[in-house]
Design a protein around this motif. Structure first.
Motif, PDB file in Angstrom:
ATOM      1  N   LEU A 184       0.701  -1.180  -0.053  1.00 16.05           N
ATOM      2  CA  LEU A 184       0.067   0.073  -0.077  1.00 16.05           C
ATOM      3  C   LEU A 184       0.711   1.193  -0.025  1.00 16.05           C
ATOM      4  CD1 LEU A 184      -2.779  -0.977   2.450  1.00 16.05           C
ATOM      5  CD2 LEU A 184      -2.828  -0.318   0.118  1.00 16.05           C
ATOM      6  N   ILE A 185       1.817   1.252   0.638  1.00 16.15           N
ATOM      7  CA  ILE A 185       2.781   2.277   0.778  1.00 16.15           C
ATOM      8  C   ILE A 185       3.550   2.594  -0.635  1.00 16.15           C
ATOM      9  CG2 ILE A 185       4.839   3.281   1.938  1.00 16.15           C
ATOM     10  CD1 ILE A 185       3.991   1.905   4.398  1.00 16.15           C
ATOM     11  N   GLN A 186       4.028   1.452  -1.028  1.00 17.63           N
ATOM     12  CA  GLN A 186       4.683   1.543  -2.206  1.00 17.63           C
ATOM     13  C   GLN A 186       3.732   2.149  -3.465  1.00 17.63           C
ATOM     14  OE1 GLN A 186       6.080  -2.020  -3.877  1.00 17.63           O
ATOM     15  NE2 GLN A 186       7.377  -1.393  -5.410  1.00 17.63           N
ATOM     16  N   CYS A 187       2.547   1.385  -3.522  1.00 18.12           N
ATOM     17  CA  CYS A 187       1.796   1.532  -4.781  1.00 18.12           C
ATOM     18  C   CYS A 187       0.949   2.976  -4.567  1.00 18.12           C
ATOM     19  CB  CYS A 187       0.787   0.300  -4.909  1.00 18.12           C
ATOM     20  SG  CYS A 187       1.647  -1.206  -4.987  1.00 18.12           S
ATOM     21  N   CYS A 188       0.329   3.123  -3.378  1.00 16.41           N
ATOM     22  CA  CYS A 188      -0.752   4.001  -3.295  1.00 16.41           C
ATOM     23  C   CYS A 188       0.007   5.703  -2.981  1.00 16.41           C
ATOM     24  CB  CYS A 188      -1.599   3.675  -2.252  1.00 16.41           C
ATOM     25  SG  CYS A 188      -2.400   2.195  -2.618  1.00 16.41           S
ATOM     26  N   ASP A 189       1.351   5.805  -2.683  1.00 15.72           N
ATOM     27  CA  ASP A 189       1.834   7.082  -2.405  1.00 15.72           C
ATOM     28  C   ASP A 189       1.120   7.645  -1.198  1.00 15.72           C
ATOM     29  OD1 ASP A 189       3.854   7.019  -4.842  1.00 15.72           O
ATOM     30  OD2 ASP A 189       2.033   7.613  -6.105  1.00 15.72           O
ATOM     31  N   GLY A 190       0.946   6.726  -0.214  1.00 14.99           N
ATOM     32  CA  GLY A 190       0.598   7.261   1.102  1.00 14.99           C
ATOM     33  C   GLY A 190      -1.007   7.648   1.021  1.00 14.99           C
ATOM     34  N   LYS A 191      -1.837   7.722  -0.093  1.00 20.70           N
ATOM     35  CA  LYS A 191      -2.887   7.892  -0.022  1.00 20.70           C
ATOM     36  C   LYS A 191      -4.033   6.460   0.651  1.00 20.70           C
ATOM     37  CE  LYS A 191      -2.883  10.679  -4.136  1.00 20.70           C
ATOM     38  NZ  LYS A 191      -3.272  10.849  -5.936  1.00 20.70           N
ATOM     39  N   PRO A 192      -4.896   6.810   1.453  1.00 21.70           N
ATOM     40  CA  PRO A 192      -5.332   5.808   2.053  1.00 21.70           C
ATOM     41  C   PRO A 192      -6.526   5.063   1.214  1.00 21.70           C
ATOM     42  CG  PRO A 192      -6.531   7.877   2.879  1.00 21.70           C
ATOM     43  CD  PRO A 192      -5.180   8.262   2.071  1.00 21.70           C
ATOM     44  N   PRO A 200      -0.436 -11.780  -3.522  1.00 25.62           N
ATOM     45  CA  PRO A 200      -1.397 -11.494  -3.039  1.00 25.62           C
ATOM     46  C   PRO A 200      -1.275 -10.010  -2.472  1.00 25.62           C
ATOM     47  CG  PRO A 200      -0.971 -13.694  -2.592  1.00 25.62           C
ATOM     48  CD  PRO A 200       0.061 -13.253  -3.263  1.00 25.62           C
ATOM     49  N   PRO A 201      -0.286  -9.799  -1.749  1.00 28.39           N
ATOM     50  CA  PRO A 201      -0.490  -8.213  -1.156  1.00 28.39           C
ATOM     51  C   PRO A 201      -0.475  -7.218  -2.240  1.00 28.39           C
ATOM     52  CG  PRO A 201       1.099  -9.585  -0.034  1.00 28.39           C
ATOM     53  CD  PRO A 201       0.602 -10.448  -1.194  1.00 28.39           C
ATOM     54  N   LYS A 202       0.162  -7.357  -3.248  1.00 30.90           N
ATOM     55  CA  LYS A 202       0.609  -6.594  -4.314  1.00 30.90           C
ATOM     56  C   LYS A 202      -0.949  -6.585  -4.998  1.00 30.90           C
ATOM     57  CE  LYS A 202       3.230  -4.540  -5.931  1.00 30.90           C
ATOM     58  NZ  LYS A 202       4.224  -4.451  -7.044  1.00 30.90           N
ATOM     59  N   ASP A 203      -1.489  -7.574  -5.216  1.00 31.69           N
ATOM     60  CA  ASP A 203      -2.806  -7.870  -6.014  1.00 31.69           C
ATOM     61  C   ASP A 203      -3.961  -7.059  -5.137  1.00 31.69           C
ATOM     62  OD1 ASP A 203      -5.158  -8.618  -7.368  1.00 31.69           O
ATOM     63  OD2 ASP A 203      -4.797 -10.704  -7.311  1.00 31.69           O
ATOM     64  N   VAL A 204      -4.023  -7.200  -3.876  1.00 36.65           N
ATOM     65  CA  VAL A 204      -5.037  -6.473  -3.156  1.00 36.65           C
ATOM     66  C   VAL A 204      -4.873  -4.932  -2.981  1.00 36.65           C
ATOM     67  CG1 VAL A 204      -5.585  -6.190  -0.599  1.00 36.65           C
ATOM     68  CG2 VAL A 204      -5.363  -8.253  -1.498  1.00 36.65           C
ATOM     69  N   PHE A 239       1.749   1.621 -13.942  1.00 35.85           N
ATOM     70  CA  PHE A 239       1.566   0.074 -13.486  1.00 35.85           C
ATOM     71  C   PHE A 239       1.923  -0.735 -14.811  1.00 35.85           C
ATOM     72  CE2 PHE A 239       0.202   1.987  -9.470  1.00 35.85           C
ATOM     73  CZ  PHE A 239       0.883   1.381  -8.788  1.00 35.85           C
ATOM     74  N   VAL A 240       2.763  -1.701 -14.913  1.00 34.92           N
ATOM     75  CA  VAL A 240       2.743  -2.609 -16.153  1.00 34.92           C
ATOM     76  C   VAL A 240       2.056  -3.929 -15.772  1.00 34.92           C
ATOM     77  CG1 VAL A 240       4.069  -3.744 -17.778  1.00 34.92           C
ATOM     78  CG2 VAL A 240       4.495  -1.318 -17.073  1.00 34.92           C
ATOM     79  N   TYR A 241       0.909  -4.233 -16.197  1.00 35.64           N
ATOM     80  CA  TYR A 241       0.112  -5.403 -15.906  1.00 35.64           C
ATOM     81  C   TYR A 241       0.990  -6.783 -16.060  1.00 35.64           C
ATOM     82  CZ  TYR A 241      -3.876  -8.683 -15.877  1.00 35.64           C
ATOM     83  OH  TYR A 241      -4.946  -9.652 -15.767  1.00 35.64           O
ATOM     84  N   ARG A 242       1.522  -6.815 -16.941  1.00 37.40           N
ATOM     85  CA  ARG A 242       2.308  -8.000 -17.357  1.00 37.40           C
ATOM     86  C   ARG A 242       1.671  -9.643 -17.244  1.00 37.40           C
ATOM     87  NH1 ARG A 242       6.918 -10.112 -14.183  1.00 37.40           N
ATOM     88  NH2 ARG A 242       6.297  -9.565 -12.161  1.00 37.40           N
ATOM     89  N   SER A 282      -1.584  -9.503  -9.392  1.00 36.56           N
ATOM     90  CA  SER A 282      -0.634  -9.673  -8.625  1.00 36.56           C
ATOM     91  C   SER A 282       0.937  -9.808  -9.233  1.00 36.56           C
ATOM     92  CB  SER A 282      -0.531 -11.344  -8.019  1.00 36.56           C
ATOM     93  OG  SER A 282      -0.743 -11.913  -9.094  1.00 36.56           O
ATOM     94  N   TYR A 283       0.935  -9.712 -10.460  1.00 31.61           N
ATOM     95  CA  TYR A 283       2.208  -9.534 -11.504  1.00 31.61           C
ATOM     96  C   TYR A 283       2.379  -7.878 -11.756  1.00 31.61           C
ATOM     97  CZ  TYR A 283       2.494 -14.641 -11.653  1.00 31.61           C
ATOM     98  OH  TYR A 283       2.560 -15.874 -11.375  1.00 31.61           O
ATOM     99  N   CYS A 284       1.550  -7.077 -11.316  1.00 33.40           N
ATOM    100  CA  CYS A 284       1.783  -5.654 -11.863  1.00 33.40           C
ATOM    101  C   CYS A 284       3.202  -4.988 -11.058  1.00 33.40           C
ATOM    102  CB  CYS A 284       0.890  -4.873 -11.242  1.00 33.40           C
ATOM    103  SG  CYS A 284      -0.908  -4.688 -12.221  1.00 33.40           S
ATOM    104  N   VAL A 285       3.833  -4.313 -11.667  1.00 36.79           N
ATOM    105  CA  VAL A 285       5.146  -3.727 -11.449  1.00 36.79           C
ATOM    106  C   VAL A 285       5.018  -2.365 -11.716  1.00 36.79           C
ATOM    107  CG1 VAL A 285       6.699  -5.621 -11.523  1.00 36.79           C
ATOM    108  CG2 VAL A 285       6.365  -4.201 -13.593  1.00 36.79           C
ATOM    109  N   SER A 286       5.471  -1.164 -10.935  1.00 36.57           N
ATOM    110  CA  SER A 286       5.430   0.069 -11.317  1.00 36.57           C
ATOM    111  C   SER A 286       6.833   0.419 -11.740  1.00 36.57           C
ATOM    112  CB  SER A 286       5.085   0.861  -9.862  1.00 36.57           C
ATOM    113  OG  SER A 286       6.128   0.618  -9.294  1.00 36.57           O
TER     114      SER A 286
END
Length: 339
Positions: free
Chosen positions: A32-40, A101-105, A177-180, A201-205
């Protein structure tokens, strides 16, 4: 049942899985911290007891691999739910920046309001395999089955909606985000035929200021991978564009025909490089590559030729590779022309 062992008491399961659950919770927070840039983002964490109670401790109907639609399962203000069991995901810390799974969620929570993604409710990490919970509503979901989709317009519409979802991942957030993870198996259709891109779950930023990221592990679904991804493990927005181009060609030809026409099976098994459908674009030869199961109107053949040309631009056979946003816009225009 796979992810609930009857012979063990809940206390034993709790004791054995505590460290694993704690690790998964930490990974969710990191993602969440990595993907969402701190947004809840609103994510609910359910206990195994809540899931089992909501589904009456059994699952009413198996619809497709790793998914179970709860025909009478209710949760969260009595709304119908759809569960996805993340079967096959490694319980150990994954490689690269793909955190399963954490990345997917985390990413599902970011795209949940978009019409071409599943609407996330939350997750449960107390079972052997993590469970992700989506709103089911009154929608019946099914995987894309080209044997049943015989209308070319429907296939074009699916392509346009998937392209829209990929474009959203590329441009809607501060970092693309790249879906890949392109493939028919990861696209669901609701009862109205609306396509939902699934399994993030395979997305990368892509880091800020960069155009690509290099991984130590590429994956295994070679059908949808470009050379830079397969051989150099370099991921960029073009990774998704290439995979989508292959997906377009499979919509046009049918999955089985694509194997025969392009020789992908021979490439994987015998290291023979595949050919592309451009070799069939001579005068009057479009009929040789079109899925014979489709029912076609005469005017739709022109749309098919434009569709094939666009797919080859995505693959990199016709000049500069377009952005995913451009691909989605072009498909939208083609659909309007066919009305």
């Amino acid at each position: 049942m796979g992810w609930w062992k009857k012979k063990k008491s809940r206390a034993v399961v709790k004791e054995q899985t505590w460290d694993r659950d704690q690790w998964r919770g930490e990974k969710i927070l990191e993602a969440l911290i990595q993907c969402c840039d701190g947004k809840p983002n609103s994510i609910k964490f359910f206990t195994a007891d809540q899931i089992l109670k909501a589904t009456q401790k059994h699952f009413c109907k198996f619809v497709f691999p790793n998914y179970i639609f709860m025909g009478n399962g209710t949760l969260d203000n009595h709304r119908m739910i759809l569960l996805r069991k993340m079967k096959g995901r490694s319980p150990h810390p994954p490689r690269d920046i793909c955190t399963g799974p954490p990345k997917d969620v985390a990413i599902s929570s970011m795209v949940s309001d978009h019409k071409n993604f599943m609407k996330l409710v939350g997750c449960c990490f107390e079972f052997e395999y993590p469970v992700i919970v989506y709103y089911g509503g009154e929608r019946q979901y099914s995987p894309v089955d080209l044997n049943k989709i015989v209308s070319w317009r429907r296939r074009m519409k699916i392509a346009e909606e998937v392209a829209t979802a990929l474009a959203y991942l590329h441009v809607a957030f501060p970092r693309p985000f790249v879906y890949r993870n392109m493939g028919l198996k990861n696209i669901l259709l609701d009862k109205n035929g609306v396509a939902k891109l699934n399994d993030l779950s395979y997305c990368v930023s892509i880091p800020k200021g960069e155009t690509h990221v290099k991984l130590t592990w590429a994956g295994k679904d070679y059908d949808y991978m470009d050379n830079d991804y397969i051989f150099n493990r370099v991921v960029s927005e073009k990774t998704d564009v290439f995979g989508f181009g292959v997906f377009m060609q499979k919509l046009l030809t049918g999955e089985e025909n694509f194997e025969e026409l392009c020789g992908w099976k021979n490439w994987r098994e015998k290291n023979k490089f595949p050919k592309w459908l451009s070799s069939y674009m001579g005068e009057g030869r479009m009929g040789e590559i079109v899925d014979p199961k489709m029912v076609l109107e005469e005017e739709e053949r022109c749309l098919m030729e434009a569709f094939l040309v666009l797919s080859e631009r995505c693959i990199g056979l016709r000049g500069e590779v377009p952005k995913m946003v451009e691909v989605a816009k072009e498909l939208r225009r083609s659909l309007k022309q066919g009305e």
